[in-house]
Design a protein around this motif. Sequence first.
Motif, PDB file in Angstrom:
ATOM      1  N   ILE A  36     -40.569  47.036   9.192  1.00 18.39           N
ATOM      2  CA  ILE A  36     -40.457  46.586   7.804  1.00 18.39           C
ATOM      3  C   ILE A  36     -39.690  45.269   7.735  1.00 18.39           C
ATOM      4  O   ILE A  36     -40.091  44.337   7.042  1.00 18.39           O
ATOM      5  N   LYS A  37     -38.596  45.182   8.473  1.00 15.00           N
ATOM      6  CA  LYS A  37     -37.800  43.953   8.492  1.00 15.00           C
ATOM      7  C   LYS A  37     -38.641  42.775   8.984  1.00 15.00           C
ATOM      8  O   LYS A  37     -38.606  41.690   8.392  1.00 15.00           O
ATOM      9  N   ASN A  38     -39.414  42.985  10.036  1.00 16.58           N
ATOM     10  CA  ASN A  38     -40.259  41.919  10.575  1.00 16.58           C
ATOM     11  C   ASN A  38     -41.323  41.455   9.582  1.00 16.58           C
ATOM     12  O   ASN A  38     -41.568  40.261   9.443  1.00 16.58           O
ATOM     13  N   CYS A  39     -41.952  42.383   8.907  1.00 11.53           N
ATOM     14  CA  CYS A  39     -43.041  42.032   7.991  1.00 11.53           C
ATOM     15  C   CYS A  39     -42.528  41.428   6.683  1.00 11.53           C
ATOM     16  O   CYS A  39     -43.069  40.441   6.197  1.00 11.53           O
ATOM     17  N   LEU A  40     -41.484  42.014   6.101  1.00 14.56           N
ATOM     18  CA  LEU A  40     -40.989  41.537   4.820  1.00 14.56           C
ATOM     19  C   LEU A  40     -40.274  40.199   4.922  1.00 14.56           C
ATOM     20  O   LEU A  40     -40.192  39.466   3.940  1.00 14.56           O
ATOM     21  N   SER A  41     -39.774  39.860   6.102  1.00  9.47           N
ATOM     22  CA  SER A  41     -39.042  38.599   6.250  1.00  9.47           C
ATOM     23  C   SER A  41     -39.967  37.399   6.432  1.00  9.47           C
ATOM     24  O   SER A  41     -39.527  36.260   6.376  1.00  9.47           O
ATOM     25  N   ARG A  42     -41.241  37.632   6.622  1.00  9.40           N
ATOM     26  CA  ARG A  42     -42.180  36.525   6.836  1.00  9.40           C
ATOM     27  C   ARG A  42     -42.624  35.925   5.506  1.00  9.40           C
ATOM     28  O   ARG A  42     -42.740  36.614   4.507  1.00  9.40           O
ATOM     29  N   SER A  43     -42.901  34.622   5.539  1.00  8.07           N
ATOM     30  CA  SER A  43     -43.367  33.945   4.323  1.00  8.07           C
ATOM     31  C   SER A  43     -44.871  34.168   4.167  1.00  8.07           C
ATOM     32  O   SER A  43     -45.558  34.569   5.110  1.00  8.07           O
ATOM     33  N   LYS A  44     -45.367  33.872   2.983  1.00  6.97           N
ATOM     34  CA  LYS A  44     -46.791  34.046   2.710  1.00  6.97           C
ATOM     35  C   LYS A  44     -47.648  33.072   3.512  1.00  6.97           C
ATOM     36  O   LYS A  44     -48.834  33.285   3.681  1.00  6.97           O
ATOM     37  N   ASP A  45     -47.046  31.988   3.993  1.00  8.62           N
ATOM     38  CA  ASP A  45     -47.779  30.996   4.769  1.00  8.62           C
ATOM     39  C   ASP A  45     -47.999  31.422   6.220  1.00  8.62           C
ATOM     40  O   ASP A  45     -48.811  30.827   6.921  1.00  8.62           O
ATOM     41  N   GLU A  46     -47.263  32.428   6.666  1.00 12.03           N
ATOM     42  CA  GLU A  46     -47.371  32.869   8.052  1.00 12.03           C
ATOM     43  C   GLU A  46     -48.509  33.869   8.223  1.00 12.03           C
ATOM     44  O   GLU A  46     -48.920  34.543   7.283  1.00 12.03           O
ATOM     45  N   CYS A  47     -48.988  33.955   9.440  1.00 13.98           N
ATOM     46  CA  CYS A  47     -50.073  34.859   9.807  1.00 13.98           C
ATOM     47  C   CYS A  47     -49.676  36.317   9.561  1.00 13.98           C
ATOM     48  O   CYS A  47     -48.510  36.677   9.659  1.00 13.98           O
ATOM     49  N   SER A  48     -50.631  37.156   9.287  1.00 15.42           N
ATOM     50  CA  SER A  48     -50.388  38.577   9.026  1.00 15.42           C
ATOM     51  C   SER A  48     -50.480  39.433  10.278  1.00 15.42           C
ATOM     52  O   SER A  48     -50.614  40.650  10.196  1.00 15.42           O
ATOM     53  N   PHE A  49     -50.441  38.814  11.443  1.00 16.68           N
ATOM     54  CA  PHE A  49     -50.465  39.525  12.717  1.00 16.68           C
ATOM     55  C   PHE A  49     -49.183  39.202  13.461  1.00 16.68           C
ATOM     56  O   PHE A  49     -48.801  38.045  13.580  1.00 16.68           O
ATOM     57  N   ILE A  50     -48.517  40.235  13.972  1.00 10.49           N
ATOM     58  CA  ILE A  50     -47.253  40.048  14.683  1.00 10.49           C
ATOM     59  C   ILE A  50     -47.316  40.790  16.012  1.00 10.49           C
ATOM     60  O   ILE A  50     -47.684  41.970  16.045  1.00 10.49           O
ATOM     61  N   GLU A  51     -46.974  40.110  17.093  1.00 10.15           N
ATOM     62  CA  GLU A  51     -46.807  40.778  18.389  1.00 10.15           C
ATOM     63  C   GLU A  51     -45.441  41.458  18.340  1.00 10.15           C
ATOM     64  O   GLU A  51     -44.428  40.816  18.090  1.00 10.15           O
ATOM     65  N   TYR A  52     -45.414  42.764  18.565  1.00  9.75           N
ATOM     66  CA  TYR A  52     -44.164  43.515  18.466  1.00  9.75           C
ATOM     67  C   TYR A  52     -44.094  44.537  19.589  1.00  9.75           C
ATOM     68  O   TYR A  52     -44.937  45.421  19.671  1.00  9.75           O
ATOM     69  N   LYS A  53     -43.113  44.395  20.451  1.00  9.36           N
ATOM     70  CA  LYS A  53     -42.940  45.280  21.614  1.00  9.36           C
ATOM     71  C   LYS A  53     -44.254  45.402  22.370  1.00  9.36           C
ATOM     72  O   LYS A  53     -44.831  44.411  22.770  1.00  9.36           O
ATOM     73  N   ASP A  54     -44.753  46.618  22.556  1.00  5.74           N
ATOM     74  CA  ASP A  54     -45.986  46.795  23.319  1.00  5.74           C
ATOM     75  C   ASP A  54     -47.222  46.985  22.433  1.00  5.74           C
ATOM     76  O   ASP A  54     -48.251  47.466  22.874  1.00  5.74           O
ATOM     77  N   PHE A  55     -47.117  46.606  21.168  1.00  7.17           N
ATOM     78  CA  PHE A  55     -48.261  46.689  20.272  1.00  7.17           C
ATOM     79  C   PHE A  55     -48.238  45.541  19.271  1.00  7.17           C
ATOM     80  O   PHE A  55     -47.356  44.704  19.298  1.00  7.17           O
ATOM     81  N   LYS A  56     -49.233  45.517  18.394  1.00 10.91           N
ATOM     82  CA  LYS A  56     -49.350  44.482  17.372  1.00 10.91           C
ATOM     83  C   LYS A  56     -49.197  45.118  15.991  1.00 10.91           C
ATOM     84  O   LYS A  56     -49.554  46.277  15.797  1.00 10.91           O
ATOM     85  N   LEU A  57     -48.699  44.329  15.068  1.00  7.35           N
ATOM     86  CA  LEU A  57     -48.609  44.739  13.672  1.00  7.35           C
ATOM     87  C   LEU A  57     -49.591  43.908  12.866  1.00  7.35           C
ATOM     88  O   LEU A  57     -49.655  42.686  13.015  1.00  7.35           O
ATOM     89  N   VAL A  58     -50.354  44.560  12.025  1.00  3.70           N
ATOM     90  CA  VAL A  58     -51.245  43.888  11.091  1.00  3.70           C
ATOM     91  C   VAL A  58     -50.808  44.357   9.711  1.00  3.70           C
ATOM     92  O   VAL A  58     -50.685  45.550   9.473  1.00  3.70           O
ATOM     93  N   TYR A  59     -50.548  43.396   8.807  1.00  2.00           N
ATOM     94  CA  TYR A  59     -50.075  43.805   7.484  1.00  2.00           C
ATOM     95  C   TYR A  59     -50.720  42.960   6.391  1.00  2.00           C
ATOM     96  O   TYR A  59     -51.201  41.854   6.636  1.00  2.00           O
ATOM     97  N   ARG A  60     -50.736  43.518   5.201  1.00  2.00           N
ATOM     98  CA  ARG A  60     -51.197  42.812   3.996  1.00  2.00           C
ATOM     99  C   ARG A  60     -50.302  43.227   2.845  1.00  2.00           C
ATOM    100  O   ARG A  60     -49.832  44.358   2.795  1.00  2.00           O
ATOM    101  N   GLN A  61     -50.113  42.305   1.930  1.00  2.00           N
ATOM    102  CA  GLN A  61     -49.323  42.603   0.737  1.00  2.00           C
ATOM    103  C   GLN A  61     -50.246  42.679  -0.463  1.00  2.00           C
ATOM    104  O   GLN A  61     -51.100  41.821  -0.671  1.00  2.00           O
ATOM    105  N   TYR A  62     -50.065  43.722  -1.245  1.00  2.00           N
ATOM    106  CA  TYR A  62     -50.778  43.903  -2.504  1.00  2.00           C
ATOM    107  C   TYR A  62     -49.732  44.186  -3.566  1.00  2.00           C
ATOM    108  O   TYR A  62     -49.132  45.260  -3.568  1.00  2.00           O
ATOM    109  N   ALA A  63     -49.494  43.205  -4.427  1.00  7.04           N
ATOM    110  CA  ALA A  63     -48.471  43.308  -5.471  1.00  7.04           C
ATOM    111  C   ALA A  63     -47.137  43.682  -4.830  1.00  7.04           C
ATOM    112  O   ALA A  63     -46.628  42.948  -4.013  1.00  7.04           O
TER     113      ALA A  63
END
Length: 113
Positions: A36-63
């Motif tokens: 949550i900290k990693n995803c919420l701290s990113r700006s809207k201009d940054e990619c929605s894919f994050i390399e994290y430990k041994d997996f990837k995070l894909v996120y989207r914001q809706y409201a």
Amino acid sequence: MIKFFLMVNKQGQTRLSRYYEHVEINKRTLLEAEVIKNCLSRSKDECSFIEYKDFKLVYRQYAALFIVVGIDQTENEMAVYELIHNFVEVLDKYFSRVSELDVSFSVSETHFL
């Protein structure tokens, strides 16, 4: 392969979590806090894919809701990104204008995931 699915509000509170691999409860809390900290701290201009430990995070914001999916390295990020959007469209059709309250209520009542 999808490892977990999270729905989180802007305050960082988990509203829905579903794990597709066994993760101990105390480790889930730590994992969710870091994700949550990693995803919420990113700006809207940054990619929605994050390399994290041994997996990837894909996120989207809706409201006020963030949907975060943890996937392994072999999974297609764009397919998961589209899956998130399709999931939200289904919720929107079911609830007509889905909100955080709808998600919290339906999960406690029906456990649809």
